[in-house]
Design an enzyme around this catalytic site. Structure first.
Site, mmCIF file in Angstrom:
data_model
loop_
_atom_site.group_PDB
_atom_site.id
_atom_site.type_symbol
_atom_site.label_atom_id
_atom_site.label_comp_id
_atom_site.label_asym_id
_atom_site.label_seq_id
_atom_site.Cartn_x
_atom_site.Cartn_y
_atom_site.Cartn_z
ATOM 1 N N GLY A 243 -4.453 13.910 -17.313
ATOM 2 C CA GLY A 243 -4.161 12.655 -18.014
ATOM 3 C C GLY A 243 -3.111 12.754 -19.097
ATOM 4 O O GLY A 243 -2.861 11.777 -19.798
ATOM 5 N N PRO A 279 -4.138 18.731 -14.627
ATOM 6 C CA PRO A 279 -2.961 17.886 -14.843
ATOM 7 C C PRO A 279 -2.229 17.591 -13.532
ATOM 8 O O PRO A 279 -2.104 18.450 -12.668
ATOM 9 C CB PRO A 279 -2.076 18.751 -15.748
ATOM 10 C CG PRO A 279 -2.457 20.157 -15.409
ATOM 11 C CD PRO A 279 -3.901 20.138 -15.005
ATOM 12 N N TYR A 321 0.878 -1.222 -11.849
ATOM 13 C CA TYR A 321 0.505 -0.903 -13.235
ATOM 14 C C TYR A 321 1.470 -1.500 -14.260
ATOM 15 O O TYR A 321 1.475 -1.043 -15.410
ATOM 16 C CB TYR A 321 0.539 0.618 -13.462
ATOM 17 C CG TYR A 321 -0.212 1.475 -12.483
ATOM 18 C CD1 TYR A 321 -1.585 1.332 -12.300
ATOM 19 C CD2 TYR A 321 0.451 2.480 -11.779
ATOM 20 C CE1 TYR A 321 -2.270 2.158 -11.424
ATOM 21 C CE2 TYR A 321 -0.238 3.302 -10.898
ATOM 22 C CZ TYR A 321 -1.591 3.129 -10.726
ATOM 23 O OH TYR A 321 -2.259 3.963 -9.863
ATOM 24 N N CYS A 349 9.077 -8.644 1.327
ATOM 25 C CA CYS A 349 8.752 -10.066 1.127
ATOM 26 C C CYS A 349 7.551 -10.255 0.207
ATOM 27 O O CYS A 349 6.469 -10.667 0.652
ATOM 28 C CB CYS A 349 8.508 -10.725 2.473
ATOM 29 S SG CYS A 349 10.017 -10.865 3.374
ATOM 30 N N GLU A 350 7.704 -9.898 -1.026
ATOM 31 C CA GLU A 350 6.669 -10.074 -2.055
ATOM 32 C C GLU A 350 7.393 -10.281 -3.379
ATOM 33 O O GLU A 350 8.337 -9.546 -3.680
ATOM 34 C CB GLU A 350 5.823 -8.796 -2.224
ATOM 35 C CG GLU A 350 4.953 -8.406 -1.071
ATOM 36 C CD GLU A 350 3.731 -9.288 -0.895
ATOM 37 O OE1 GLU A 350 3.309 -9.953 -1.853
ATOM 38 O OE2 GLU A 350 3.220 -9.316 0.240
ATOM 39 N N TYR A 378 2.509 9.882 -8.153
ATOM 40 C CA TYR A 378 1.911 8.606 -7.738
ATOM 41 C C TYR A 378 2.964 7.623 -7.212
ATOM 42 O O TYR A 378 2.869 6.428 -7.456
ATOM 43 C CB TYR A 378 1.104 7.989 -8.899
ATOM 44 C CG TYR A 378 0.080 8.950 -9.472
ATOM 45 C CD1 TYR A 378 -1.027 9.325 -8.713
ATOM 46 C CD2 TYR A 378 0.238 9.514 -10.731
ATOM 47 C CE1 TYR A 378 -1.956 10.226 -9.215
ATOM 48 C CE2 TYR A 378 -0.684 10.418 -11.239
ATOM 49 C CZ TYR A 378 -1.774 10.769 -10.480
ATOM 50 O OH TYR A 378 -2.693 11.664 -10.975
HETATM 51 C C1 LIG Z 1 -10.581 13.470 -12.098
HETATM 52 C C2 LIG Z 1 -9.114 13.469 -12.279
HETATM 53 N N1 LIG Z 1 -8.517 14.614 -12.643
HETATM 54 C C3 LIG Z 1 -7.181 14.670 -12.795
HETATM 55 C C4 LIG Z 1 -6.379 13.565 -12.620
HETATM 56 C C5 LIG Z 1 -4.904 13.700 -12.831
HETATM 57 O O1 LIG Z 1 -4.457 12.893 -13.846
HETATM 58 P P1 LIG Z 1 -2.945 12.972 -14.336
HETATM 59 O O2 LIG Z 1 -2.094 12.889 -13.122
HETATM 60 O O3 LIG Z 1 -2.776 11.804 -15.217
HETATM 61 O O4 LIG Z 1 -2.773 14.266 -15.059
HETATM 62 C C6 LIG Z 1 -6.961 12.350 -12.266
HETATM 63 C C7 LIG Z 1 -6.123 11.163 -12.077
HETATM 64 O O5 LIG Z 1 -6.381 10.095 -12.543
HETATM 65 C C8 LIG Z 1 -8.370 12.300 -12.088
HETATM 66 O O6 LIG Z 1 -8.968 11.159 -11.745
#
Ligand SMILES: Cc1ncc(COP(=O)(O)O)c(C=O)c1O
Length: 425
Positions: A243, A279, A321, A349-350, A378
């Site tokens: 995160g 991460p 998001y 088409c959105e 992502y």
């Molecule tokens: C359980 C868990 N671990 C790790 C991550 C990886 O998060 P990030 O890519 O923000 O480091 C996530 C993504 O939301 C997650 O749900």
């Protein structure tokens, strides 16, 4: 202030990735195109590893952020572990020669088949998120005479102050368990012969830019560990999730890991626990660029639309998001050229198909290339075939050389899995 990236540089007015001009990559591989810098991936992994070094953690790259095999292999060679959310992600990583004991299996909806596969492979730890999941894992483990090492995912009820779709540590989110529910489950684990309690898991959300939610989570986890140990539940591991936020916006600052690393390492040491981190975005996000070509400029009544060949099918983050991604012109525009507010949109088409809204840019010409930054995480993994758009190619630039790491889908790929009933032939 601009988003500084060592691997991106203008050379003779042309944007380059570790010395390779994006214009050449577009020529060779076509657009839209994902481009990754191997040097940036390595730098990002090493920065995190170094920040937490005092606790000697298992840094388990979160494969969901980008599961391309070349990226997995770069991280394998760095010594990374892997956080997986499906048995298929596990197989992807196993295919690269990484053993399952370097993998953490997370996710709220593991099937019995996935549990069986992961147990047989020998994953290091299952993050368990509900009593129902624990009961199923216990049954599956017992049926194949294995013992599943588990970490209970708790929900510290901390507001990560991030987008509501990527916050995971509040009581209204589907992830984790309340402390009350976790307490109950932990005391019943001793009666489940297929499970062995290893530790706690807490991941409060993604793209967290401030220290405070982490500080709050550390406080909750610290107290809870103390309580569990006092109640006779010794723990071995602490998984603090991922995160760590990155700077998408020119005005943003990536999370400074030093403080978070200090308090998380101190927590692990205080309780004598092995630290695990997960991460994803902070390793691969800033290392990727989405390269797209301008088709037309359309002058709407209120402002111009720059219509490009990339779309929400490859870059869903803006629509999903409200995400901001910096956009740079591949051919450097003169500082004297006029900049105006435009919407950068795709051909899908959105109305939600946009890469940027009301962004100040020099009006490009048809055929010009734009680089959408911080597109490593992502993005490609969330791509779709909507509007019968083949998924784009992906390229890794390593040591000044471009390598194709995923070929562009073809027209045939689009209907490869369709089945035509005989009477409709
Ligand atoms: C359980 C868990 N671990 C790790 C991550 C990886 O998060 P990030 O890519 O923000 O480091 C996530 C993504 O939301 C997650 O749900």
């Amino acid at each position: 202030m601009t988003n500084q990236k060592k691997f991106l540089r203008y050379d003779r007015n042309q944007l380059t990735c570790d010395g390779v001009p994006f214009a050449e990559l577009a020529e060779e591989f076509g657009t839209p195109l994902f481009v990754y810098s191997a040097s940036a991936i390595r730098d990002n992994y090493r920065r995190i590893s170094r920040a937490f070094a005092s606790a000697k953690p298992l840094v388990a790259y979160s494969v969901k952020a980008n599961s391309n095999g070349a990226i997995v292999r770069i991280l394998r060679d760095e010594g990374s572990g892997f956080d997986i959310v499906s048995a298929n992600e596990m197989d992807r990583v196993l295919m690269t020669g990484v053993s399952a004991d370097r993998m953490i299996f997370a996710g709220v909806g593991k099937t019995a088949d996935e549990m069986r596969r992961a147990l047989k492979a020998g994953v290091r730890e299952f993050n368990v998120e509900s009593p129902a999941e624990a009961a199923r894992l216990n049954d599956v483990a017992a049926s194949i005479r294995k013992i599943a090492p588990v970490a209970i995912r708790i929900n510290p009820e901390v507001d990560a102050r991030t987008h509501r779709h990527i916050t995971t540590g509040k009581k209204e989110n589907k992830f984790g368990m309340s402390l009350d529910a976790a307490r109950k489950l932990i005391s019943s684990i001793s009666k489940m012969p297929g499970l062995r309690l290893e530790g706690l898991h807490a991941h409060i959300g993604s793209q967290i830019l401030s220290d405070q939610p982490h500080e709050e989570a550390v406080g909750v986890v610290d107290k809870f560990i103390g309580e569990l140990v006092a109640a006779g539940h010794p723990l071995r591991t602490l998984n603090f999730g991922g995160g760590f936020g990155i700077a998408y916006h020119e005005e943003e600052k990536a999370l400074d890991l030093r403080h978070v690393a200090k308090i998380v390492c101190a927590l692990a040491k205080k309780h004598g626990l092995e630290l695990i981190l997960e991460p994803g975005r902070s390793i691969i996000g800033p290392a990727g660029v989405f390269l797209t070509r301008v088709e037309y400029v359309k002058y709407g009544k209120s402002h111009p639309f720059v219509i490009v060949d990339g779309a929400m099918t490859e870059m869903i983050r803006p629509a999903l998001y409200d995400a901001y991604h910096e956009i740079r012109s591949v051919k450097k525009s003169s500082p004297r050229s006029k900049r105006v507010n435009v919407d950068v949109v795709g051909p899908v088409c959105e109305s939600g198909d946009f890469l940027a809204l009301q962004r100040e840019l020099t009006i490009p010409e048809s055929g010009d290339l734009l680089a959408v930054l911080d597109a490593g995480a992502y993005c490609s993994v969330m791509s779709s075939n909507y509007n019968s758009r083949p998924r784009p190619a992906e390229v890794l630039v390593d040591d000044g050389e471009a390598h194709l790491v995923r070929r562009r889908e073809t027209k045939r790929d689009l209907y490869r899995h369709e089945v035509v009933p005989a009477h409709l032939e």
